[in-house]
Design an enzyme around this catalytic site. Structure first.
Site, PDB file in Angstrom:
ATOM      1  CE  LYS A  78      -2.237   3.695   2.104  1.00 39.51           C
ATOM      2  NZ  LYS A  78      -2.405   4.851   2.607  1.00 39.51           N
ATOM      3  N   GLY A 120       4.526   2.949  11.620  1.00 39.54           N
ATOM      4  CA  GLY A 120       3.926   4.362  11.023  1.00 39.54           C
ATOM      5  C   GLY A 120       4.112   4.265  13.322  1.00 39.54           C
ATOM      6  CB  SER A 121       0.928   6.999  13.789  1.00 37.08           C
ATOM      7  OG  SER A 121      -0.550   6.636  13.986  1.00 37.08           O
ATOM      8  N   GLY A 147      -2.711   4.825  14.535  1.00 41.64           N
ATOM      9  CA  GLY A 147      -2.953   3.329  12.820  1.00 41.64           C
ATOM     10  C   GLY A 147      -2.478   2.569  13.342  1.00 41.64           C
ATOM     11  N   GLY A 148      -1.451   2.389  13.761  1.00 37.94           N
ATOM     12  CA  GLY A 148      -0.898   0.656  13.642  1.00 37.94           C
ATOM     13  C   GLY A 148      -1.645   0.240  13.728  1.00 37.94           C
ATOM     14  CD  GLU A 173       8.986   0.386  13.885  1.00 33.48           C
ATOM     15  OE1 GLU A 173       8.163   1.776  14.203  1.00 33.48           O
ATOM     16  OE2 GLU A 173      10.544   0.981  12.790  1.00 33.48           O
ATOM     17  CB  CYS A 219      10.820   5.044  14.584  1.00 32.43           C
ATOM     18  SG  CYS A 219      12.072   3.864  13.742  1.00 32.43           S
ATOM     19  CD  GLU A 266       7.516   7.649  18.042  1.00 29.35           C
ATOM     20  OE1 GLU A 266       6.265   7.475  17.891  1.00 29.35           O
ATOM     21  OE2 GLU A 266       8.234   7.464  17.357  1.00 29.35           O
TER      22      GLU A 266
END
Lengths: 472, 472
Positions: B148, B199-200, B203-204, B223, B260, B343
Site C-alpha cells: 500500500k 507508522g504511528s 494508525g498501527g 512498528e 522512530c 512521542e
C-alpha cells in the site's frame, strides 16, 4: 476457586522474578529447575497415576507412558539448555565499510517475555496439563508460569502443582489457579505477558480475542481444532489396502479418539472397499461430561449434513457412547464443505470417496488449517497424486506424514505441532518439541556494550564457568 | 486509487503463487529476484532520488545513502539466501529407544505464509517503503507482496513499483495499491496472510485490530511509536559532558527528528548543566503536512503536562516549525508519567533531571515498550547505575546501546529493531536485519517422507545442484 487476593499475590510474585541482568536465571539454572521437577514427579508416579486414572478415566498404561513422556520432555529441555543449542546468540563485530553505514558491535540474545498464563488441557492430564509442554517451555525460557487448572482433573492438578512448587527454589516462578473467572482476570492483567492454550476452537478463540484486544496485546499460543486429513492413493490402496484401513482405525480410535491429531477424515479411492469388514471397538469412558456431550452433538451434526451417511457404529460403552463412521463423496463435499470444518472430538471418522484426483488436490489446497496431513501411498510415492497431495497438505498443515499415522506426537528438535488457523492461533510456532521455547522469549540486541554489562553469553571473553551471572 | 476490480485481480494473482512443492521458488531463485530488483533500482538512482526529493523534502545526500542502504539490504538477503544461513532446517533421524516413544524420521523446513500486505512509511521513502525491509524480507521468504503506497510520495511509489514489477519474472509476486479503502479491503481479504506496517501507534493499532479480529486472524507486524530513553550516568557526565550533549542533539535533530529511533527523552543528573549553551539548529521542511500538524499537536500537549517546562526553541524553518526542548524532573514524572508515553515525531526532546538513581531505575523498569534504550556512562560502565540501567532497559526495549546513539539502524544479522508493545505489536520479531525474514514463513515438519517427496533442502541425498526443485 482462586480468590482475587490470592491471584493478585500470585501475579505480583510472578512479575517480581527478574527477567534480565545479573539476577536473572542463566540457562543451566533453568535446566536445574526442570530436572528437579521431573525428579519429584517421577518419584510420585504411583500416586499421580492413580489420581489421574480416577479423574480422567484413562487406563494406567496410557497414563504411565504419558507421565514418562512428560518428565522426559522436561529433561530434554534441560539437556538442550545446558548444551546451548536452543538459546542461539548472534554476534556482529564492527565493520567500517559495511553497506548500510559503519557496522557497530551488535550482539543479540533472547530474554524471557515475562509471566505466562497456561490453560491446561483435559485430554493429557500430564503432558498438556500443569507441568506439560507449555509450562516446561515457558520455564525453560525463564518465564514465570501461572497455570489455570483444568476442572477435569482438579485433585491431580493440585497435587502436581504442590510437587512442582516444592521443587522450584524461586518465589513467584510457578502457581496454580482454579476457576474460569480468575483465569479471565489473569488474562486481562497487565502482568501477564503471554498465554499458552490447548483446547477447543470456540474456547480458544474466545480467549484469544481477549488477549489480542487488551490495551497491551499479548501473544496467544492456542492449539485449537483439526480434522487431520488423510489421503490414500489408488496405488497405495492396491498395495496395502487392509493394512491402511487397520492403521487408520487404530489411530482414529486410540484414546477413544480424544487426541488433537486424531485422523478424522480419510480420502479413499473406493469407500466400499475401505469400509468392508470394519469392526469398531468399544470406546472407553470419555474424559469428562463436556467432551461426551460435545461428541454427541458433533456426530449428530455430521449425520445431518447433506451427502453424509452413517457407515457403521460399534458397541455402546455403558455410558451411551459408540464409535461411529460416516461416509460421503468428494462431489458432495464440493457442494458443501462443512464436514471438513467439523472436528468430532471422540471415536468417529469420516470416509470420503474420490474419483477425480485433480478435484481432490484442489479441495486439499483449500481445507482449513490443520495440525497434520497424511498421505498413504506406495513406498517411494512415485504416483503423481502422492506428491501433489504432499504439496497441497504442506501448504495447509504444520506436519505432513507419509505412510505413518499422526497420533503420538514425538517430542524432538524437528517436531512441528502447529499449523495455519484454525489449527492454531499462531502458525509460526510449535507447542510440542524443543522449538516450543521460542514462543516465550524475545530478542534483545546490545550495541557497543562493554563486556561487564553484557549478558554472560554475549561477552567477548567468555568466563570459565558457564553460569557466572546467576544469583538465583 | 486502486479499484475493487484491480485489487481482486492483484489478490487472485498473489494467491496463485505456489508456496510449497516443486513449483515453489527455492532460495537461490528468490535471491535472484532480490538482486534483479536491486540492480534496476541502482540503475535508476538519479531519477528516483530526484522524485524522492520533490515529494519528501529530504536532502539528496540523505536519499542517496538511503537508496544505497535499500539495495544493499536486498543484496544482503540474497547472499544469505544463497549461503543458506537464514533458512535453517532441522533433521531428526529415527531412534527406537527415544524417551517419548520411538522417534520417527522428522525433517522440518520453513514455508512462506502467503501473500503479505505491506503498509509503506513516509519517513524512509526507500528503506521502509515500496521496496523496503518488509517487502524484501517477505520476498526473501517466498511470499508475494502487495504494497500500500504511502500518499506522502505517490510518484516515487509508482515509479519504484514499476521498476520492481519489471524485474520480477513471476506473475502475482508483487503489486502496488493506493488508497486507504482498498488497503482496508485487502487487510480483510482471506487471501492476505500477514501484514507489515511502519507508522504511528494510533494508525498501527487500528490496522492491527482489524488483522487480529478477522475470521482467520493473521500476524500483524507493526512498528509503532517509541520515545527511546537515554540515561546519562553522573560518572559519564563528569567525563564526557559536552560530548554527550552534542551527540544527543545530533541524534535527536537528525532528519528533523523524523526517525522512530529518535532519542526523545534523556535522563541526566543535572538538567541545567546539560542544557547549558545548547543552540538548536533550524529543522528542514517536514515530510508532509500530517507529520507537521502532529508535531505541533504533540509539542503543545507536552508543554501542557504538569511539571514540564519549555527549555529552549530554535529558529523557525519558514513553515512555522522550530526545534524544541522541554525539561522536567523524575519526581514530576513519578506523579504523572504521561510525558513518557508521548512521542513527539519531529525535532523535539525532553530532558529529565534525576537525583535518586534508585527511583530512576524503578521508573525505567516500567516505561512503555521501546525500540531502543541507551546508556551513556564511563568507558567500562563500572558505576552501578550503568549496569542497573542496562538491565532495566533490556527488559523494556529491543535494542540497548552504550555510549552510542540509536538513530541509524544498521542492517545486519544481529540487529533487533523491535520491542515490547507499544513499540511494536510483535515483540518477538525484528523489522530490520536478516532475522526479519522469520516473520513471513512458518515451520512444516515432514514425517517418514520418501526422498522424492521431500523439499530439496530436506532430502537424505542432497542433489548436486542447489536448486533442483525450481520451475519458476
Amino acid at each position: 476457586m482462586t480468590t482475587n487476593e490470592d491471584l493478585d499475590r500470585i501475579l505480583t510474585a510472578a512479575a517480581g522474578v527478574p527477567l534480565t541482568g545479573p539476577h536473572s536465571a542463566p540457562a543451566d539454572v533453568r535446566a536445574g529447575w526442570l530436572e528437579a521437577v521431573a525428579d519429584v514427579l517421577d518419584a510420585a508416579a504411583g500416586e499421580l497415576i492413580e489420581l489421574a486414572g480416577q479423574e480422567s478415566h484413562l487406563p494406567a498404561g496410557r497414563l504411565t507412558s504419558e507421565l514418562k513422556r512428560t518428565t522426559f520432555q522436561a529433561r530434554l529441555f534441560a539437556t538442550a539448555l545446558r548444551e546451548g543449542g536452543i538459546s542461539p546468540v548472534q554476534v556482529d563485530t564492527p565493520v567500517a565499510g559495511w553497506g548500510s553505514g559503519p557496522r557497530p558491535d551488535l550482539r543479540r540474545t533472547l530474554v524471557p517475555l515475562g509471566p505466562v498464563l497456561v490453560f491446561a488441557a483435559s485430554n493429557f492430564p500430564f503432558a498438556f496439563s500443569v507441568f506439560g509442554g507449555d509450562t516446561v517451555s515457558a520455564l525453560a525460557a525463564g518465564c514465570p508460569v501461572v497455570v489455570k487448572a483444568h476442572p477435569g482433573h482438579p485433585e491431580l492438578s493440585r497435587r502436581t502443582a504442590e510437587l512442582v512448587s516444592g521443587a522450584l527454589p524461586v518465589p513467584g516462578l510457578f502457581a496454580l489457579i482454579e476457576g474460569v473467572e480468575p483465569s479471565l482476570t489473569a488474562l486481562r492483567d497487565p502482568r501477564i505477558k503471554a498465554v499458552g492454550f490447548t483446547g477447543s476452537t470456540a474456547g480458544g478463540r474466545a480467549l484469544y480475542d481477549i488477549a489480542v484486544n487488551r490495551p497491551e496485546p499479548i501473544p496467544f499460543y492456542g492449539e485449537l481444532g483439526s480434522v487431520n486429513p488423510v489421503v490414500v492413493t489408488p496405488e497405495g490402496w492396491a498395495e496395502r489396502g487392509g493394512e491402511i484401513t487397520a492403521g487408520w482405525l487404530e489411530s482414529l480410535l486410540m484414546g477413544s479418539g480424544q487426541f488433537c491429531t486424531n485422523p478424522g477424515v480419510v480420502f479413499v479411492p473406493d469407500a466400499a472397499a475401505f469400509l468392508d469388514g470394519i469392526e469398531l471397538v468399544t470406546p472407553g469412558q470419555m474424559l469428562n461430561p463436556a467432551i461426551e456431550q460435545g461428541f454427541g452433538k458433533t456426530t449428530t451434526t455430521m449425520a445431518g449434513l447433506p451427502g453424509v451417511h452413517e457407515a457403521g457404529t460399534g458397541p455402546e460403552n455403558g455410558q451411551g457412547v459408540r464409535a461411529m463412521l460416516f461416509r460421503t463423496t468428494l462431489a458432495d463435499l464440493a457442494d458443501d464443505a462443512r464436514a471438513l470444518d467439523l472436528e468430532m472430538f471422540g471415536p468417529a471418522g469420516l470416509v470420503v470417496e474420490y474419483d477425480d484426483a485433480g478435484a481432490l488436490i484442489e479441495l486439499l489446497a483449500s481445507v482449513p488449517g490443520q495440525l497434520t496431513g497424511t498421505v498413504h501411498g506406495t513406498a517411494d510415492g512415485a504416483e503423481p497424486v502422492a506428491g501433489e497431495a504432499v504439496t497441497a497438505l504442506s501448504a495447509r498443515a504444520g506436519r505432513v506424514l507419509y505412510n505413518q499415522w499422526p497420533t503420538g506426537v514425538s517430542v524432538t528438535s524437528a517436531q512441528q505441532h502447529g499449523g495455519p488457523y484454525p489449527a492454531t492461533t499462531s502458525p509460526l510456532t510449535t507447542s510440542v518439541g524443543l522449538a516450543a521455547i521460542e514462543r516465550f522469549r524475545r530478542p534483545v540486541a546490545f550495541q557497543g556494550m562493554p563486556d561487564g554489562l553484557l549478558p554472560p553469553e554475549l561477552r567477548r571473553e567468555r568466563p570459565a564457568s558457564s553460569s557466572p551471572g546467576g544469583a538465583l
